[in-house]
Design an enzyme around this catalytic site. Structure first.
Site, short mmCIF file in Angstrom:
data_model
loop_
_atom_site.label_atom_id
_atom_site.label_comp_id
_atom_site.label_asym_id
_atom_site.label_seq_id
_atom_site.Cartn_x
_atom_site.Cartn_y
_atom_site.Cartn_z
N HIS A 184 0.83 -1.22 0.00
CA HIS A 184 0.00 0.00 0.00
C HIS A 184 0.86 1.26 0.00
O HIS A 184 0.44 2.30 0.49
CB HIS A 184 -0.95 0.04 1.21
CG HIS A 184 -1.70 -1.24 1.43
ND1 HIS A 184 -2.94 -1.47 0.92
CD2 HIS A 184 -1.34 -2.37 2.08
CE1 HIS A 184 -3.34 -2.70 1.26
NE2 HIS A 184 -2.37 -3.26 1.96
N SER B 37 15.40 21.10 -14.55
CA SER B 37 14.20 21.91 -14.75
C SER B 37 14.66 23.20 -15.41
O SER B 37 15.73 23.71 -15.12
CB SER B 37 13.54 22.19 -13.41
OG SER B 37 12.81 23.41 -13.46
#
Ligand code: ARG
Length: 483
Positions: free
Chosen positions: A158, A278
């Protein structure tokens, strides 16, 4: 204006130019020209050996096909662009080069079985390359796992920290996913058959020898029913499915790397050679390569769905709809092989951060099950042990300490068996070492997994070699005696 597949019955005036251009598959199936030429060479060899075409004509035809093949390999083959597909473009070009004898090539043959052959040869070529690449990647992952046995980190369920494992164990899981996907590629290759000689839909009255043709494409057996053969795209479904499975398995590795490389997980570091920046944020070191591998699975899945939708409801025999198989089918192989190549190149630049892995195990509760199992070893029923350790975790959370830092006196209050000996199970290294169940993360279990993966990888390589590539096939076909 092409006109090979046209008679007075079809209409002497020819199809409207715009309709012909719109319905032509040439822009896409010209990529299959080598496959088409090998298929024609095999067909003409069979026609000669069975006495259907005189050997001297067959010789002229096959020599010309050989020249076309060499030109195609060299990237200098120029085919007439106004035909309906690559099959007719090749026949038209042969006509220009050898004259009337070109008219014998299409004896006992239809474009329906040509396209059925060309696509299968494409799958063979692409599948063999992909299988070889996956064999090499699985082997390299097994080697990498062998070097990462001492690095420990949490395994996740999970996406929550679950239990301590070794990095070697995680890498083996990645390799196994790839191996299973590779098996679907192998299945696809093993099921391929030789379609030539099916004709339009029902075979031919001429004395062809399909077994002879099939031998040239060994290990393929001849297909068993002409009507099924020309309408069948099962191999294309198998292939796009297999390719999608490969991209999905690679995407799963990629997804782990993307997560592990975040500051939140911090379990791996990306080398500068594989990181993207970036345009605005100077600090960024992004895992674009792995995100793209994960993202390509959209196209890979789309190709399977496109073919399923295309084939759904189609009547038996050849339907022109099938020409729409071209884009998904031709995209599948290069897409999967490209992703496999990129992951092979990038993974060596991903390094595990052993200190962060150890920290993640030290600060949390990932050894809770190991502690419960320590109590079970002393005869405590599992559910009782599970509840006791659950209470201990709740206390640790209240105290704001890791499970391993809990005061042994408090532990004894929770359960009398929770003494210092039992609490020793909380040491992550010990927890990993103790998991020696078959397929577990224990060192002996992982060593066995690595050895098995190496053997399986070798097997994949051998399976790929057994199918051979198109150039090897071409050499075999062009060397076959014509008489
Ligand atoms: N261009 C066609 C295809 O790719 C070749 C077979 C055409 N057959 C026919 N009977 N029109 O499917």
């Amino acid at each position: 204006m092409g006109g090979i597949a046209r008679t007075s019955a079809t209409g002497d005036e020819g199809m409207l130019g715009e309709l012909l251009a719109w319905s032509s598959s040439f822009a896409h199936d010209r990529a299959l020209v080598r496959e088409d030429l090998v298929g024609s060479a095999a067909h003409v060899t069979m026609l000669s050996r069975t006495g259907i075409v005189p050997p001297e004509d067959a010789r002229a035809l096959r020599d010309a096909l050989r020249v076309l093949y060499d030109e195609a390999v060299a990237g200098i083959l120029d085919l007439p662009g106004d035909e309906e597909d690559v099959h007719m473009a090749v026949e038209a070009e042969l006509g220009k080069r050898v004259g009337a004898v070109a008219g014998r090539l299409h004896t006992a043959r239809s474009r329906n079985d040509q396209v059925a052959l060309d696509l299968r040869l494409h799958v063979r070529e692409q599948g063999t390359a992909l299988l070889g690449a996956l064999g090499a990647l699985v082997a390299s992952l097994a080697d990498r796992a062998a070097t990462e046995t001492a690095v420990l980190l949490p395994a996740y369920t999970h996406r929550q920290r679950a239990q301590p494992v070794s990095a070697a164990f995680v890498i083996c899981a990645w390799a196994l996913g790839l191996l299973r996907a590779a098996e679907t590629v192998r299945f696809t290759l093993d099921r391929l058959e030789m379609p030539l000689g099916s004709g339009a839909c029902s075979g031919t009255s001429l004395p062809i020898d399909r077994a002879l043709t099939a031998r040239l494409f060994a290990p393929w057996p001849p297909t068993r029913n002409a009507l099924h053969t020309v309408g069948d795209r099962d191999f294309a479904l198998d292939w796009t499915w297999a390719a999608a499975r490969v991209v999905l398995a690679l995407g799963r590795i990629a997804s782990d790397v993307v997560d592990f490389a975040t500051s939140e997980f911090g379990l791996v570091k990306l080398g500068g050679a594989i990181a993207a920046g970036s345009s605005m944020m100077p600090q960024k070191k992004n895992p674009d390569i792995f995100e793209l591998v994960r993202g390509k699975s959209g196209r890979a899945v789309g190709n399977v769905v496109a073919l399923l939708a295309l084939m759904k409801g189609l009547a038996s025999g050849y339907n022109r709809d099938q020409q729409e198989d071209r884009l998904p089918l031709l995209e599948a192989g290069p897409l999967a092989s490209g992703c496999a190549r990129i992951v092979s190149l990038a993974l060596p630049h991903v390094t595990f951060d052993a200190a962060r892995g150890a920290q993640a195990l030290a600060e949390g509760f990932t050894q809770a099950t190991d502690l419960a199992e320590a109590l079970v070893r002393r005869g405590v029923p599992f559910r009782e042990a599970y509840k006791a350790v659950g209470r201990l975790v709740a206390l640790a959370v209240d105290d704001g300490v890791a499970l391993s830092k809990i005061d042994p006196a408090r532990a004894r209050v929770v359960h009398p068996m929770l003494d210092v000996h039992a609490l020793a199970a909380l040491e992550p290294g010990r927890a990993v070492e103790a998991k020696e169940s078959l397929g577990g993360t224990g060192p002996r279990s992982v060593a066995a997994q690595i050895a098995w993966l190496r053997a399986q990888a070798e097997d994949l390589g051998a399976a790929a070699a057994a199918h051979g590539n198109l150039d090897t096939l071409a050499a075999r076909v062009f060397a076959e005696p014509l008489e």
